[in-house]
Design a protein around this motif. Structure first.
Motif, PDB file in Angstrom:
ATOM      1  N   THR A 164     -40.088 -32.717  17.895  1.00  0.00           N
ATOM      2  CA  THR A 164     -39.569 -33.571  18.965  1.00  0.00           C
ATOM      3  C   THR A 164     -40.205 -34.954  18.850  1.00  0.00           C
ATOM      4  N   PRO A 165     -39.591 -35.978  19.438  1.00  0.00           N
ATOM      5  CA  PRO A 165     -40.165 -37.329  19.353  1.00  0.00           C
ATOM      6  C   PRO A 165     -41.638 -37.347  19.752  1.00  0.00           C
ATOM      7  N   THR A 166     -42.442 -38.006  18.935  1.00  0.00           N
ATOM      8  CA  THR A 166     -43.895 -38.010  19.101  1.00  0.00           C
ATOM      9  C   THR A 166     -44.459 -39.355  18.657  1.00  0.00           C
ATOM     10  N   GLU A 167     -45.458 -39.842  19.380  1.00  0.00           N
ATOM     11  CA  GLU A 167     -46.178 -41.033  18.958  1.00  0.00           C
ATOM     12  C   GLU A 167     -47.565 -40.635  18.453  1.00  0.00           C
ATOM     13  N   SER A 190     -61.070 -33.142   5.975  1.00  0.00           N
ATOM     14  CA  SER A 190     -62.031 -32.928   7.056  1.00  0.00           C
ATOM     15  C   SER A 190     -62.080 -34.089   8.048  1.00  0.00           C
ATOM     16  N   GLU A 191     -61.729 -35.297   7.623  1.00  0.00           N
ATOM     17  CA  GLU A 191     -61.817 -36.458   8.511  1.00  0.00           C
ATOM     18  C   GLU A 191     -60.666 -36.531   9.511  1.00  0.00           C
ATOM     19  N   TYR A 192     -59.661 -35.669   9.341  1.00  0.00           N
ATOM     20  CA  TYR A 192     -58.475 -35.754  10.197  1.00  0.00           C
ATOM     21  C   TYR A 192     -58.566 -34.790  11.382  1.00  0.00           C
ATOM     22  N   ASP A 193     -58.109 -35.286  12.522  1.00  0.00           N
ATOM     23  CA  ASP A 193     -58.036 -34.442  13.720  1.00  0.00           C
ATOM     24  C   ASP A 193     -56.782 -33.575  13.714  1.00  0.00           C
ATOM     25  N   SER A 194     -55.706 -34.101  13.111  1.00  0.00           N
ATOM     26  CA  SER A 194     -54.432 -33.379  13.088  1.00  0.00           C
ATOM     27  C   SER A 194     -53.770 -33.532  11.725  1.00  0.00           C
ATOM     28  N   VAL A 195     -53.211 -32.431  11.225  1.00  0.00           N
ATOM     29  CA  VAL A 195     -52.434 -32.436   9.987  1.00  0.00           C
ATOM     30  C   VAL A 195     -50.990 -32.154  10.387  1.00  0.00           C
ATOM     31  N   ILE A 196     -50.120 -33.137  10.164  1.00  0.00           N
ATOM     32  CA  ILE A 196     -48.776 -33.121  10.739  1.00  0.00           C
ATOM     33  C   ILE A 196     -47.721 -32.738   9.700  1.00  0.00           C
ATOM     34  N   PHE A 197     -46.886 -31.781  10.065  1.00  0.00           N
ATOM     35  CA  PHE A 197     -45.694 -31.433   9.302  1.00  0.00           C
ATOM     36  C   PHE A 197     -44.486 -31.563  10.234  1.00  0.00           C
ATOM     37  N   GLN A 198     -43.314 -31.634   9.632  1.00  0.00           N
ATOM     38  CA  GLN A 198     -42.084 -31.477  10.398  1.00  0.00           C
ATOM     39  C   GLN A 198     -41.334 -30.254   9.876  1.00  0.00           C
ATOM     40  N   PRO A 199     -40.456 -29.659  10.656  1.00  0.00           N
ATOM     41  CA  PRO A 199     -39.745 -28.454  10.208  1.00  0.00           C
ATOM     42  C   PRO A 199     -38.779 -28.778   9.065  1.00  0.00           C
ATOM     43  N   PHE A 200     -38.361 -27.726   8.373  1.00  0.00           N
ATOM     44  CA  PHE A 200     -37.306 -27.846   7.379  1.00  0.00           C
ATOM     45  C   PHE A 200     -36.426 -26.617   7.516  1.00  0.00           C
ATOM     46  N   ILE A 201     -35.485 -26.453   6.609  1.00  0.00           N
ATOM     47  CA  ILE A 201     -34.456 -25.430   6.789  1.00  0.00           C
ATOM     48  C   ILE A 201     -34.951 -24.004   6.605  1.00  0.00           C
ATOM     49  N   PHE A 202     -36.177 -23.831   6.085  1.00  0.00           N
ATOM     50  CA  PHE A 202     -36.665 -22.488   5.779  1.00  0.00           C
ATOM     51  C   PHE A 202     -37.463 -21.855   6.917  1.00  0.00           C
ATOM     52  N   GLY A 203     -37.585 -22.522   8.054  1.00  0.00           N
ATOM     53  CA  GLY A 203     -38.348 -21.969   9.164  1.00  0.00           C
ATOM     54  C   GLY A 203     -39.817 -22.362   9.098  1.00  0.00           C
ATOM     55  N   LYS A 204     -40.649 -21.661   9.880  1.00  0.00           N
ATOM     56  CA  LYS A 204     -42.059 -22.036  10.019  1.00  0.00           C
ATOM     57  C   LYS A 204     -43.028 -20.922   9.624  1.00  0.00           C
ATOM     58  N   LYS A 205     -42.529 -19.889   8.970  1.00  0.00           N
ATOM     59  CA  LYS A 205     -43.395 -18.762   8.618  1.00  0.00           C
ATOM     60  C   LYS A 205     -44.459 -19.189   7.613  1.00  0.00           C
ATOM     61  N   MET A 206     -45.702 -18.791   7.869  1.00  0.00           N
ATOM     62  CA  MET A 206     -46.817 -19.092   6.972  1.00  0.00           C
ATOM     63  C   MET A 206     -46.874 -18.048   5.865  1.00  0.00           C
ATOM     64  N   LEU A 207     -46.869 -18.489   4.608  1.00  0.00           N
ATOM     65  CA  LEU A 207     -46.902 -17.608   3.455  1.00  0.00           C
ATOM     66  C   LEU A 207     -48.318 -17.503   2.898  1.00  0.00           C
ATOM     67  N   LYS A 254     -44.458 -37.206  23.847  1.00  0.00           N
ATOM     68  CA  LYS A 254     -45.898 -36.942  23.862  1.00  0.00           C
ATOM     69  C   LYS A 254     -46.586 -37.856  22.852  1.00  0.00           C
ATOM     70  N   LYS A 255     -47.901 -37.982  22.973  1.00  0.00           N
ATOM     71  CA  LYS A 255     -48.676 -38.779  22.037  1.00  0.00           C
ATOM     72  C   LYS A 255     -49.830 -37.951  21.497  1.00  0.00           C
ATOM     73  N   ILE A 256     -50.039 -38.029  20.193  1.00  0.00           N
ATOM     74  CA  ILE A 256     -51.145 -37.338  19.550  1.00  0.00           C
ATOM     75  C   ILE A 256     -52.231 -38.368  19.243  1.00  0.00           C
ATOM     76  N   TYR A 257     -53.402 -38.138  19.815  1.00  0.00           N
ATOM     77  CA  TYR A 257     -54.503 -39.091  19.681  1.00  0.00           C
ATOM     78  C   TYR A 257     -55.414 -38.694  18.513  1.00  0.00           C
ATOM     79  N   GLY A 258     -56.277 -39.629  18.141  1.00  0.00           N
ATOM     80  CA  GLY A 258     -57.183 -39.389  17.034  1.00  0.00           C
ATOM     81  C   GLY A 258     -56.547 -39.766  15.713  1.00  0.00           C
ATOM     82  N   LYS A 259     -57.128 -39.277  14.623  1.00  0.00           N
ATOM     83  CA  LYS A 259     -56.666 -39.610  13.282  1.00  0.00           C
ATOM     84  C   LYS A 259     -55.826 -38.466  12.723  1.00  0.00           C
TER      85      LYS A 259
END
Length: 311
Positions: free
Chosen positions: A143-146, A104-121, A71-76
């Motif tokens: 997953t692979p992303t552009e 505020s100028e970003y369309d997407s804020v990107i993280f990748q997973p780590f060993i602790f899971g994805k739970k929001m604290l 998949k591809k993520i567009y914008g900034k």
């Protein structure tokens, strides 16, 4: 430093147990997950750099000959590294990619997973609100992303290494906002930061009872939202906790506070490296106590140590 990349590629995340041991290292897991530039060369600032005492070894290749269909993520976009669903790791190395503090100028804020899971604290919720990062912007990709366009900030605090001094102003800003939010709440002079789920100390209740007898308020972080916790730490005259993530909260304490760390089996002679650096950022002296047998803190010895320091 903040570097922009066009048509960058994320290789995908994979975490698996190591097949072979590396002598004199703590590595237990292999980890892949990095960004590559338009020429398919690895972007160094996208890697979680470590030392041999860490458990997770990055094994990303320097060059990707062929990109997978993805998949591809567009914008900034902006890349903020691994998502740490772990208080101590997020508060230190995780937060250290967020030094821009304005997203505020970003369309997407990107993280990748780590060993602790994805739970929001609670700490995530507060920081994302403070920096105005809406839920709709946050993407944890595995997953692979552009990316059409992605900024990669320098990481100011690498695990087990001395942090960039700019981290201090980040913590001061967080503390200031927490003090304003809870300015009418009660404060506790002497605090013991405990937990209902300590796994490295078996007689924690005995320590709690001792400290209560000596005028301490025993608090459990799970009972307070993050901002309220920071308010209490910032107003503490004495702060006591067990080695680990709880002790990292000294970064929010005042320089006049007395800090006492009760060591566990990982910190018999001195605090662990990340704690030493937390103390340095906070410009605080840490009194380190260790008298521990089979995960049992020697209460009578600690009692004498405490009385000598506090009185």
């Amino acid at each position: 430093m903040l570097t922009n990349y066009l048509n960058a590629y994320y290789s995908g995340c994979e975490i698996k147990e190591r097949i072979e041991e590396i002598p004199d290292s703590g590595y237990r897991l292999d980890f892949t997950g990095a960004l590559y530039d338009s020429n398919n060369l690895i972007i160094g600032d996208s890697i979680r750099l470590i030392d041999k005492s860490d458990h997770v070894l990055p094994i990303d290749v320097a060059f990707v000959p062929v990109r997978k269909n993805c998949k591809k993520i567009y914008g900034k976009s902006i890349y903020l590294g691994s998502f740490f669903s772990h208080y101590g790791h997020f508060l230190t190395e995780g937060l250290s990619r967020m030094w821009l503090e304005k997203f505020s100028e970003y369309d997407s804020v990107i993280f990748q997973p780590f060993i602790f899971g994805k739970k929001m604290l609670s700490v995530h919720n507060f920081i994302f609100e403070l920096y105005k990062i809406g839920d709709e912007k946050i993407k944890i990709v595995n997953t692979p992303t552009e990316f059409e366009s992605i900024d990669v900030p320098q990481q100011l605090w690498l695990i087990n290494r001395e942090p960039d001094i700019r981290m201090r102003s980040m913590y001061e800003n967080i503390k200031k906002n927490c003090l304003v939010k809870h300015k009418d709440e009660n404060i506790y002079g002497k605090i013991f930061l405990s937990s209902r789920s300590f796994s490295r100390v078996d007689n924690i209740e005995s320590i709690e009872n001792l400290l209560r007898t000596n005028g301490f308020n025993v608090i459990y972080p799970e009972d307070y939202e993050f901002s309220h916790q920071v308010y209490l730490y910032a107003n503490a005259s004495v702060f006591v906790s067990i080695s680990g993530s709880g002790m990292h909260n000294v970064i929010f304490c005042n320089q006049s506070a007395l800090i006492i760390e009760i060591g566990d089996f990982r910190s018999k002679k001195s605090p662990i490296n990340m704690q030493i650096f937390c103390n340095s950022i906070a410009r605080l002296k840490n009194y380190h106590f260790f008298e521990n047998l089979d995960r049992q803190i020697k209460v009578d010895i600690f009692s004498a140590y405490l009385i000598d320091l506090v009185n």
